[in-house]
Design an enzyme around this catalytic site. Structure first.
Site, PDB file in Angstrom:
ATOM      1  N   ALA C 241       0.829  -1.206   0.000  1.00  0.00           N
ATOM      2  CA  ALA C 241       0.000   0.000   0.000  1.00  0.00           C
ATOM      3  C   ALA C 241       0.871   1.268   0.000  1.00  0.00           C
ATOM      4  CB  ALA C 241      -0.926  -0.017   1.204  1.00  0.00           C
ATOM      5  N   HIS C 242       0.214   2.410  -0.064  1.00  0.00           N
ATOM      6  CA  HIS C 242       0.883   3.712  -0.138  1.00  0.00           C
ATOM      7  C   HIS C 242       1.804   3.941   1.062  1.00  0.00           C
ATOM      8  CE1 HIS C 242      -1.761   5.461   2.964  1.00  0.00           C
ATOM      9  NE2 HIS C 242      -2.657   4.631   2.467  1.00  0.00           N
ATOM     10  N   ASN C 243       2.954   4.536   0.767  1.00  0.00           N
ATOM     11  CA  ASN C 243       3.900   4.987   1.801  1.00  0.00           C
ATOM     12  C   ASN C 243       4.538   3.866   2.611  1.00  0.00           C
ATOM     13  OD1 ASN C 243       1.773   7.412   1.540  1.00  0.00           O
ATOM     14  ND2 ASN C 243       3.775   8.235   2.063  1.00  0.00           N
TER      15      ASN C 243
END
Lengths: 343, 343, 343
Positions: C241-243
């Site tokens: 997922a993001h980051n």
């Protein structure tokens, strides 16, 4: 794009402190942002960074009273930091703007209806009898089968595949390699052990404002429609089987799966890698913890669930707390048996 | 297509009651079907709909004795409603019929062998030395690598990718974005902590009548073949690792995964999101509940499993029944300790 | 390619016994290899095959002392059989060598920078302002967005999609239908129940020597970068997922998932279908058993975890051992209660 602190304050209806002329040209994280960065303090545990961040503009909550001067040239206070950030990120967002128009190297069947401003990227295909609404952009390498209807202002990223006969609402976002309308997993077992395919002649319907993550798959209905209601957001690698219905504004984290004919209510929140058996009904507002397995219908709206098979959330945690100490619990029992035997 | 009730009764060997001339032109769900719809009562819990459905023709089981008159113009009774529906759906099925012939915008290497009636869709690619049997259709945007062999009457949906050297039998159906033959996950750890790739030089073999769901991946063998036997059906987003073998007529629900070199028997039924460790052997007819983790070989044919790590199905349920009440069980033990201490 | 036993012994620094002129032209499994096959005995449980394998050359460990003569013409003893096999498989590996050069049917924007020996396959796309390093091969049907930077000697298999602005290091291998840079799953809930999209304006950075399995997805950061460090290997159908940040040389088996902003250490080993909640930090060298759910930060390097939520590995096994016999444990308690009541 450059924007001055005073313009940002005005845009957000926030209160400005410091230099209203300070210019920002990109957003940045509070622990990293340098000159020209717009940064924000949303989570109090990052407060120490607020004093030292060399960003030009710092956004913070109305309640924030600095213990000492902040390093940023300007401080803007707003009522909802996250919402302000959301609005501002949109200002700086310039990813994946598709070119307008139909690429000469796309394949668009002559018997299709395309709205105004439709973009069809290189090596994308739109098959016969399909309709695409105004302002919708298909990026490259997208496939749209026959008799597909797509609303306005949608964006389909590269590699999206839409099977024949599916219907997509307005403002839907489909990420790369999403598959919509593949056959449901329906086979009839034969006396000799083989499985015969049950033809899957339904379709998939996505209502308006649906967003679907990369490599997610939604199977067509055997008969009728698999339905994703208005405002639903599905993360990456999610599986939605034939004849499932997912209610309005329900959000589903990555790698969750829904077996055939299950009906999920509105405003549910489903954790990652959770699974649902087929043919159940799940009430509005149900919250399912990641990796849980929902094996029965949920009747009470707002229920929180955990475990596989899933139990009421707190019950699972309480049972799991004892599970953790089962070896010592077992020792207690042996000790009791011994003691009782001695008496 | 329009078909009369009497023709349907004849086709299915069923018993007709009511108007043999009643015409249907589409199948429909019992709770929705209107005029011209052919609907069916398979699950007794839908019986109330049977009386009110405005469908033209209703299929039901031989045993069905209406409590009051049905609304449909004709009632047809058959011995196996599901099988009758399967046969009839096939009659109405007209999705995704590929155009015949090789698209001018496909890329087919001159050194390939294509059978009669092969279709290769727009922007699809067939690399050198590959063979495709009679009647097989590659829809658009498919990739077939070098030295691939594909049997007859297969259908590959858009975005399917077949790596070099893989072999596909007759009548196989591969849904959109399936990947066959990607490298096995094999790395040798080095003294400095890095991992060196172990070349994966085997292939994947799909025997006849295999169907594979959207976005499923099957890795090539390190050496030898990853083998999917005759009649296997895999749902969407399934992972099959290098050197796995899946036995004849085994069915696997979505998002299940098989680690390297595991061998699954014939006629097994594997639930969604189930996982198998590598290097085990699983007996014929094994049934694995969704989300279970099979961590050891299964020797007894027909075993049913549940849990992670998986236990015999009923044992898991019995243990889980106590797990649910562990907090009160724990209280009992504390009470016993207290009582015994007092004596 | 044919190679003599004496050359193999020389290449591997091994000790040759038997006919140094014996020729091999392909690797084979010990239970299958025929004339011309090079086979190996790595796992002692296959020792019986060693005597009968009709392969021409058999590799074995220095310690291997045949109980009776081996059938192979030559036996070569080495210190590390697996590493020797890895080296030799590389010699025989000839899969998926992309043609050099830019296909006339690819779409490469004029404002791109391509290094020496870059290959861009049929129907692949490279958008404006992107850079590709020397010797990198994009196979057919790949999509590379705008402002993407790709290092040297990478290989992207068919169907890989890279969104705008992502950065890929040297010697990275991306398997078919991998998606890099799709939007993070970020939505702000509105008072009326709808979710508004939070623009995702960060990117994804893959450092050098990263390999990513088929249909895996890595989301772009909301702000900043999702980072996959040097030497990381991800299997198929993994979700990042993001980051998220994944540390150097960490290996992740298929279908595992990482929620937003989680930071995984170096040299971790993550089992298949494992999940990680968001916003946690996992220490270097952590080992996570398949299907586990890591719900809290891991501080101690080298921790082994199991269960959902995950416990220390051995604790989970000990608790699960009692879980298996909970029904009889429960009977003991009832018996104790009865007995105590009688006294």
């Amino acid at each position: 794009m450059q924007i001055a602190a005073k313009e940002i304050a005005h845009l957000l209806g926030g209160v400005l402190e410091g230099d209203g002329e300070a210019l920002v040209d990109h957003p940045g994280k509070i622990e990293e942002g340098g000159a020209g960065a717009l940064t924000f303090l949303a989570n109090p545990k990052y407060e120490t960074f607020a004093y030292d961040t060399p960003a030009s503009v710092l956004l913070a909550h109305t309640d924030f009273t600095p213990a000492r001067p902040v390093a940023a040239s300007a401080l803007i206070k707003v009522n909802d930091v996250y919402d302000a950030v959301r609005v501002l990120l949109g200002k700086f967002n310039n990813t994946m703007q598709p070119s307008n128009g139909i690429s000469e190297r796309a394949s668009v069947h002559p018997f299709t209806t395309l709205g105004k401003g439709v973009a069809v990227g290189i090596f994308s295909i739109v098959e016969e009898e399909s309709k695409i609404g105004d302002g919708t952009a298909l990026l490259p390498q997208v496939y749209v089968g026959k008799n597909v209807e797509i609303g306005r202002d949608c964006i389909f990223y590269p590699g999206v595949k839409i099977y024949d006969g599916c219907k997509i609402g307005d403002r839907c976002v489909l990420h790369a390699n999403v598959v919509i309308g593949s056959d449901g997993f329906g086979f009839a077992s034969q006396p000799d052990g083989r499985y015969s395919k049950i033809p899957q002649i339904g379709n998939v319907v996505l209502e308006d404002d649906v967003e679907i993550g990369a490599n997610t798959t939604i199977d067509r209905a055997t008969l009728g429609s698999t339905i994703i209601r208005k405002g639903v957001k599905l993360d990456n690698l999610v599986m939605v089987a034939h004849n499932v219905e997912i209610g309005e504004n329900t959000v589903v984290a990555a790698q969750a799966g829904f077996a055939g004919s299950t009906k999920i209510g509105r405003q549910c929140r489903i954790g990652g890698q959770a699974g649902f058996v087929g043919h159940i009904t799940v009430a509005d507002g149900t919250q399912v913890q990641a990796q849980s397995g929902v094996a029965a219908s949920v009747k009470e709206p707002g229920t929180a669930l955990y475990g596989s098979p899933a139990l009421p959330y707190n019950n699972y945690l309480r049972s799991y707390a004892i599970f953790k100490k089962l070896p010592e619990v077992f020792k207690k029992i042996i000790a009791l048996e011994k003691k009782l035997h001695q008496k």
